[in-house]
Motif scaffolding. Structure first.
Motif, short mmCIF file in Angstrom:
data_model
loop_
_atom_site.label_atom_id
_atom_site.label_comp_id
_atom_site.label_asym_id
_atom_site.label_seq_id
_atom_site.Cartn_x
_atom_site.Cartn_y
_atom_site.Cartn_z
N LEU A 89 -38.59 42.76 5.76
CA LEU A 89 -37.83 42.55 4.53
C LEU A 89 -37.89 43.84 3.70
O LEU A 89 -38.95 44.20 3.20
N LYS A 90 -36.78 44.53 3.58
CA LYS A 90 -36.77 45.82 2.90
C LYS A 90 -36.39 45.71 1.43
O LYS A 90 -36.65 46.63 0.64
N GLN A 91 -35.76 44.62 1.06
CA GLN A 91 -35.39 44.39 -0.34
C GLN A 91 -35.03 42.93 -0.52
O GLN A 91 -34.67 42.25 0.45
N LYS A 92 -35.15 42.45 -1.71
CA LYS A 92 -34.76 41.07 -1.99
C LYS A 92 -33.28 41.05 -2.40
O LYS A 92 -32.77 42.01 -2.96
N VAL A 93 -32.64 39.94 -2.10
CA VAL A 93 -31.22 39.76 -2.42
C VAL A 93 -31.07 38.44 -3.17
O VAL A 93 -31.73 37.44 -2.83
N ALA A 94 -30.25 38.44 -4.20
CA ALA A 94 -29.98 37.21 -4.95
C ALA A 94 -28.56 37.28 -5.50
O ALA A 94 -27.92 38.33 -5.46
N ALA A 95 -28.10 36.16 -6.02
CA ALA A 95 -26.73 36.09 -6.53
C ALA A 95 -26.69 35.17 -7.74
O ALA A 95 -27.52 34.24 -7.87
N ILE A 96 -25.73 35.42 -8.61
CA ILE A 96 -25.54 34.56 -9.78
C ILE A 96 -24.07 34.65 -10.20
O ILE A 96 -23.39 35.64 -9.88
N SER A 97 -23.60 33.64 -10.88
CA SER A 97 -22.23 33.63 -11.37
C SER A 97 -22.19 34.07 -12.83
O SER A 97 -23.14 33.87 -13.59
N VAL A 98 -21.10 34.70 -13.19
CA VAL A 98 -20.79 35.04 -14.57
C VAL A 98 -19.31 34.74 -14.78
O VAL A 98 -18.57 34.49 -13.82
N GLY B 212 -13.16 32.95 -24.12
CA GLY B 212 -13.12 34.30 -24.65
C GLY B 212 -14.44 35.05 -24.67
O GLY B 212 -14.48 36.21 -25.10
N GLU B 213 -15.52 34.43 -24.17
CA GLU B 213 -16.84 35.06 -24.21
C GLU B 213 -17.39 35.21 -22.79
O GLU B 213 -17.20 34.33 -21.94
N ALA B 214 -18.09 36.32 -22.55
CA ALA B 214 -18.78 36.50 -21.29
C ALA B 214 -20.01 35.60 -21.28
O ALA B 214 -20.80 35.58 -22.24
N VAL B 215 -20.18 34.83 -20.19
CA VAL B 215 -21.30 33.89 -20.10
C VAL B 215 -21.98 34.03 -18.74
O VAL B 215 -21.37 34.46 -17.75
N LEU B 216 -23.25 33.64 -18.70
CA LEU B 216 -24.07 33.76 -17.50
C LEU B 216 -24.27 32.40 -16.85
O LEU B 216 -24.55 31.41 -17.53
N ASP B 217 -24.14 32.36 -15.51
CA ASP B 217 -24.50 31.19 -14.69
C ASP B 217 -23.70 29.96 -15.08
O ASP B 217 -24.19 29.04 -15.73
N LEU B 218 -22.45 29.92 -14.62
CA LEU B 218 -21.54 28.84 -14.97
C LEU B 218 -21.91 27.55 -14.26
O LEU B 218 -22.13 27.54 -13.03
N ASP B 219 -21.97 26.45 -15.01
CA ASP B 219 -22.07 25.15 -14.38
C ASP B 219 -20.65 24.62 -14.16
O ASP B 219 -19.66 25.30 -14.47
N TYR B 220 -20.51 23.41 -13.61
CA TYR B 220 -19.18 22.94 -13.23
C TYR B 220 -18.20 22.84 -14.39
O TYR B 220 -17.05 23.29 -14.26
#
Length: 240
Positions: free
Chosen positions: A155-164, A169-177
């Motif tokens: 394992l040379k690096q960790k990988v992850a993902a998230i939604s934005v 009209g506003e930038a938001v992190l980690d959208l729910d349904y």
């Protein structure tokens, strides 16, 4: 105000539970709020035919949603006789994301299959699958070291993902349904813990988004992913 009451830069409660199933070499239950995915890593001491004799391994992934993971029952894809295009797209994304985490030559001629089974969906199932899949993969690689089959984890690096996204009209992190279904822009960001991008999937649902909005979403993604990488590292340290 977001439907969940969260701040614009606040992710849902994220939890990684290792050892969730008994038989797999690596298993993790990943929770992004009410989205829950079981990620298992299975090791096969062989490689696909196209890699025979290449002295390197392979990481692949499969993804699926249980019939009542959503508000109404969906039929199993096996019952339909084929996978949907969305399923194929997501499992290819998971596979290529996790291959970026591993030195395939140091893995040797082995295949590790990451199965991501969504047991409850509330938005962000692909990002949760990548995040939990990497944790399960890391645990499985540690088991190979424990068994003396590898000198060190590849394992040379960790990988992850998230939604934005852009919501009202506003930038938001980690959208729910509720946000995902009404967002003006929806974006999934896959990164490494070294700061590199593996994939950015962004779509404007109505008006095109501007450069400043794009930059704001990426900044939120970096913040959220930084917190996730800490969770992954803590899990791997405890399961070394």
């Amino acid at each position: 105000m977001r439907p969940s009451g969260r701040a614009l830069d606040q992710a849902r409660a994220i939890k990684l539970t290792p050892g969730y199933t008994k038989h797999a070499e690596g298993s993790v239950l990943v929770e992004f709020g009410d989205t829950k995915v079981i990620c298992t890593a299975s090791i096969d001491e062989s490689v696909p035919r196209f890699l025979k004799g290449e002295c390197k391994g392979w990481i692949t992934a499969e993804y699926g949603m249980l019939p009542r993971s959503t508000g109404s029952r969906m039929s199993r894809e096996a019952a339909r006789g084929k996978q949907q295009g969305r399923t194929v797209e997501i499992q290819r994304l998971i596979g290529r994301s996790l291959r970026a985490a591993v030195d395939l030559k140091k893995l040797g001629e082995r295949t590790i299959t990451i199965d991501c089974d969504v047991i409850q969906a509330d938005g962000g199932t692909r990002t949760a699958s990548i995040t939990g899949g990497c944790a399960a993969l890391g645990v499985a690689l540690n088991r190979l070291v424990e068994a003396g089959k590898l000198k060190e984890s590849p394992l040379k690096q960790k990988v992850a993902a998230i939604s934005v996204g852009i919501y009202e009209g506003e930038a938001v992190l980690d959208l729910d349904y509720p946000e995902d279904s009404a967002a003006e822009t929806d974006m999934n960001v896959v990164m490494t813990d070294k700061g590199g991008f593996i994939e950015v999937q962004g779509t404007a649902e109505g008006e095109a988004f501007e450069q400043k909005e794009f930059d704001a979403m990426l900044a939120l993604a970096r913040k959220g992913l930084g917190e996730i990488f800490e969770l992954q590292q803590a899990l791997l340290d405890d399961n070394a």
